[in-house]
Design a protein around this motif. Structure first.
Motif, PDB file in Angstrom:
ATOM      1  N   ARG A 144      43.501  42.577  42.960  1.00 15.64           N
ATOM      2  CA  ARG A 144      42.327  42.759  43.825  1.00 15.64           C
ATOM      3  C   ARG A 144      41.397  41.553  43.771  1.00 15.64           C
ATOM      4  N   SER A 145      41.363  40.882  42.624  1.00 14.10           N
ATOM      5  CA  SER A 145      40.470  39.726  42.473  1.00 14.10           C
ATOM      6  C   SER A 145      40.948  38.513  43.267  1.00 14.10           C
TER       7      SER A 145
ATOM      8  N   ASP B 234      43.790  45.200  38.975  1.00  5.30           N
ATOM      9  CA  ASP B 234      42.478  44.547  38.976  1.00  5.30           C
ATOM     10  C   ASP B 234      42.618  43.051  39.255  1.00  5.30           C
TER      11      ASP B 234
END
Length: 184
Positions: free
Chosen positions: A81-82, A78
């Motif tokens: 991906r950010s 996560d």
């Protein structure tokens, strides 16, 4: 990710995270200094963690290059991906699946592999399989760069590449070894 959060993730699953501290700037710089970014079209990062080395790679990459990162920890994925860089491809999967992802990208060769996978904690056969696939898909003259906290796994890389150059990085917690292999 805060240091405390990284520590918690590391303690929860030391076998896959491999450490309880993030890589220092000194270690990140040493890892990427073995890459010729002007010529690199496809770089693969194994065990990207929360992206500390990933960010150093992206900073140096040319605009049309791709960075394929493998990470099995969903929280770390996560965070990766950010980052929001279109050159970054996050594979929330085991590095064993390298061939599958290369096929999806229509790629036949990898220029460089940067790895922080904790091979000491993984089954020997799995380590041989992953490093063997990296070698198989690497271009001639490509380099495989691996961080370790001991030299226990040096023979793994020697058996596949036939050569290992060792760089010691004292300014990291714990101090680290960067092993560099070239496909000749």
């Amino acid at each position: 990710m805060k240091r405390l959060d990284f520590l918690v993730e590391g303690l929860k699953d030391l076998k896959t995270v491999g450490t309880v501290t993030r890589s220092s700037r000194s270690l990140c710089r040493n890892m990427i200094k073995h890459v010729n970014f002007k010529e690199a079209d496809l770089i693969v990062e194994l065990g990207a963690g929360d992206g500390v080395i990933t960010r150093f790679i992206l900073e140096k990459m040319k605009p049309d290059a791709k960075l394929l990162v493998f990470e099995v920890n969903s929280k770390f994925c996560d965070i990766l991906r950010s980052i929001g860089d279109e050159r970054l491809i996050v594979a929330e999967d085991s590095a064993e699946e390298l061939d599958h992802y290369l096929q999806q990208l229509n790629a036949t060769k990898v220029d460089y592999v940067i790895s922080a996978l904790p091979f000491v904690a993984l089954p020997k056969e799995l380590g041989l399989d992953i490093v063997g696939k990296c070698y198989r898909f690497m271009k001639q003259g490509g380099r495989y760069v691996q961080v370790h906290y001991s030299l226990l796994s040096k023979k793994l890389y020697q058996s596949i590449f036939g050569n290992v150059d060792i760089n010691f990085v004292p300014f990291n917690v714990p101090p680290a070894f960067v092993l560099v292999c070239e496909k000749k």
